[in-house]
Design a protein around this motif. Structure first.
Motif, mmCIF file in Angstrom:
data_model
loop_
_atom_site.group_PDB
_atom_site.id
_atom_site.type_symbol
_atom_site.label_atom_id
_atom_site.label_comp_id
_atom_site.label_asym_id
_atom_site.label_seq_id
_atom_site.Cartn_x
_atom_site.Cartn_y
_atom_site.Cartn_z
ATOM 1 N N ASP A 31 0.725 -1.146 0.361
ATOM 2 C CA ASP A 31 0.037 0.075 0.350
ATOM 3 C C ASP A 31 0.764 1.561 0.097
ATOM 4 O O ASP A 31 2.389 1.346 0.418
ATOM 5 C CB ASP A 31 -0.677 0.014 1.102
ATOM 6 C CG ASP A 31 -1.864 0.801 1.350
ATOM 7 O OD1 ASP A 31 -2.202 1.850 -0.167
ATOM 8 O OD2 ASP A 31 -2.538 1.334 1.963
ATOM 9 N N ASN A 79 -10.992 -2.818 -5.112
ATOM 10 C CA ASN A 79 -9.916 -1.816 -6.027
ATOM 11 C C ASN A 79 -11.040 -1.450 -7.471
ATOM 12 O O ASN A 79 -10.223 -0.431 -8.622
ATOM 13 C CB ASN A 79 -9.107 -2.432 -6.218
ATOM 14 C CG ASN A 79 -7.932 -2.056 -5.146
ATOM 15 O OD1 ASN A 79 -7.522 -2.363 -4.965
ATOM 16 N ND2 ASN A 79 -8.431 -1.100 -4.091
ATOM 17 N N ARG A 82 -12.516 1.645 -8.092
ATOM 18 C CA ARG A 82 -11.135 3.198 -8.399
ATOM 19 C C ARG A 82 -11.474 3.818 -9.878
ATOM 20 O O ARG A 82 -12.299 2.398 -10.627
ATOM 21 C CB ARG A 82 -10.099 2.595 -8.449
ATOM 22 C CG ARG A 82 -9.605 2.434 -6.578
ATOM 23 C CD ARG A 82 -8.073 2.162 -6.459
ATOM 24 N NE ARG A 82 -7.926 1.730 -5.372
ATOM 25 C CZ ARG A 82 -6.646 2.653 -4.932
ATOM 26 N NH1 ARG A 82 -5.341 2.488 -5.916
ATOM 27 N NH2 ARG A 82 -6.474 2.634 -3.435
ATOM 28 N N ARG A 196 1.804 -4.854 5.746
ATOM 29 C CA ARG A 196 0.864 -4.143 5.477
ATOM 30 C C ARG A 196 1.638 -2.255 5.848
ATOM 31 O O ARG A 196 2.515 -2.192 6.421
ATOM 32 C CB ARG A 196 -0.030 -3.806 5.673
ATOM 33 C CG ARG A 196 -0.883 -2.408 4.587
ATOM 34 C CD ARG A 196 -2.667 -2.079 5.057
ATOM 35 N NE ARG A 196 -2.868 -0.956 4.291
ATOM 36 C CZ ARG A 196 -4.505 -1.388 4.188
ATOM 37 N NH1 ARG A 196 -5.202 -2.013 4.988
ATOM 38 N NH2 ARG A 196 -4.960 -0.697 3.527
ATOM 39 N N ARG A 202 -5.145 -1.943 9.150
ATOM 40 C CA ARG A 202 -6.366 -2.892 8.846
ATOM 41 C C ARG A 202 -5.952 -3.432 7.279
ATOM 42 O O ARG A 202 -4.568 -3.449 6.758
ATOM 43 C CB ARG A 202 -7.274 -2.136 7.983
ATOM 44 C CG ARG A 202 -6.906 -0.985 6.963
ATOM 45 C CD ARG A 202 -8.187 -0.338 6.564
ATOM 46 N NE ARG A 202 -8.102 0.739 5.396
ATOM 47 C CZ ARG A 202 -8.020 2.276 5.796
ATOM 48 N NH1 ARG A 202 -7.484 2.452 6.880
ATOM 49 N NH2 ARG A 202 -7.322 2.604 4.076
ATOM 50 N N SER A 204 -7.769 -4.526 5.080
ATOM 51 C CA SER A 204 -8.730 -4.500 3.384
ATOM 52 C C SER A 204 -8.861 -5.896 2.883
ATOM 53 O O SER A 204 -8.280 -5.876 1.794
ATOM 54 C CB SER A 204 -7.503 -3.688 2.749
ATOM 55 O OG SER A 204 -7.417 -2.597 3.646
HETATM 56 C C1 IPE Z 1 -4.957 -2.703 -0.432
HETATM 57 O O1 IPE Z 1 -5.429 -1.628 -0.661
HETATM 58 C C2 IPE Z 1 -5.188 -3.554 -1.522
HETATM 59 C C3 IPE Z 1 -4.357 -3.640 -2.051
HETATM 60 C C4 IPE Z 1 -2.938 -3.099 -2.038
HETATM 61 C C5 IPE Z 1 -4.299 -3.901 -3.550
HETATM 62 P P1 IPE Z 1 -6.381 -0.478 -0.520
HETATM 63 O O2 IPE Z 1 -5.280 0.750 -0.842
HETATM 64 O O3 IPE Z 1 -7.312 -0.848 -1.789
HETATM 65 O O4 IPE Z 1 -6.976 -0.360 1.207
HETATM 66 P P2 IPE Z 1 -8.436 0.658 1.383
HETATM 67 O O5 IPE Z 1 -9.190 0.672 0.370
HETATM 68 O O6 IPE Z 1 -7.484 1.903 1.856
HETATM 69 O O7 IPE Z 1 -8.822 -0.315 2.762
#
Ligand code: IPE
Ligand code: IPE
Ligand code: MG
Length: 254
Positions: A31, A79, A82, A196, A202, A204
């Motif tokens: 992330d 995702n 998006r 993470r 979190r 996710s």
């Molecule tokens: C989680 O990241 C998914 C990936 C890393 C592929 P996100 O950035 O989409 O997660 P949230 O929505 O902030 O929890």
């Protein structure tokens, strides 16, 4: 930090690692690409490309240190929400990246797997991914599992559907049976260490079932800046913990 100091830090951390207690399955929620891009005054897409460039180093490092499974969260089911330009750039990036890296992965004896909901993947991307999966099947080193169009709840829903279609009765349902119906069930074990990046705390919807007892590690570093030193910090943190699986400390140490 200057490059030389970073190398020294890596050596120091390497000396602290217990080679007999390397997590067998590390799962990473990669992330922070968007925030990295913003910091650099670039578009989010540039951030994703920079993020993809980190993957090779981390795969190589994990393979060298003896990790058996590395699963990377590259695109969640959520995702799809998006902007469509970002989604299509990401889908393109997945197939071009893996095509470009295929020979390097092969040279390092790395296997490759896809984990996610196949049915709603763009067919062309799925075709390319399958081709690479098949061509690296013979390898015996680390298995790199890329989780695309993956959702932990979706995985459990899909497993439940398969179980019903196969005619199992309520009395047949066990944890083992559910495990056997998850994506990549013949390959991917439970997660030992979930990492993470980017400071978010979190999971996710990543590996809900397999991470039921995994150790969690949250790094403040954005994914495009995450390197082997950061990976080492995560592994050392993991090794300092006592995994009790519901038992007492005394029982674990017996
Ligand atoms: C989680 O990241 C998914 C990936 C890393 C592929 P996100 O950035 O989409 O997660 P949230 O929505 O902030 O929890
Ligand atoms: C993770 O980076 C990559 C994917 C989810 C595909 P993000 O794109 O979520 O980066 P941030 O969270 O906006 O910084
Ligand atoms: Mg994010």
């Amino acid at each position: 930090m200057p490059e030389q100091n970073r190398d020294e830090l890596k050596k120091e951390l390497m000396a602290q690692v217990d080679k007999n207690n390397i997590p067998a399955h590390i799962a990473i929620i990669m992330d922070g690409n968007g925030r990295w891009a913003k910091k650099m005054g670039q578009s989010r897409i540039v951030g994703h490309h920079e993020g993809a460039r980190r993957v090779k180093n981390i795969v190589r490092f994990c393979n060298d240190i003896g990790v058996k499974h590395l699963s990377l969260y590259a695109f969640s089911i959520e995702n799809w929400l998006r902007p469509s330009m970002e989604v299509s750039a990401l889908m393109r990036l997945f197939s071009t990246y893996i095509i470009k890296e295929r020979d390097g992965l092969d040279a390092e004896n790395v296997r490759f797997e896809f984990c996610g909901r196949r049915e709603t993947m763009p067919p062309k991307v799925m075709e390319e991914l399958d081709r690479i999966v098949n061509s690296l099947k013979k390898n015996t080193g680390l298995t790199l599992t890329v989780c695309i169009n993956y959702g932990g709840r979706a995985e459990i829903v899909d497993a439940t559907k398969k179980i019903i279609q196969e005619g199992y009765k309520p009395e047949d349902i066990t944890e083992e049976l559910i495990s056997q119906h998850l994506y990549c069930s013949d390959i991917l074990p439970d997660v030992d260490l979930m990492v993470r990046t980017s400071g978010e705390m979190r999971t996710s919807n990543f590996h809900i079932w397999r991470a039921a007892y995994s150790e969690l590690y949250f790094s403040p570093v954005l994914w495009p800046e995450f390197d082997s030193v950061e990976m080492l910090k995560a592994i050392i943190s993991y090794q300092k913990r006592e995994r009790r699986f519901g038992m007492t400390s005394e029982q674990v140490q017996e």
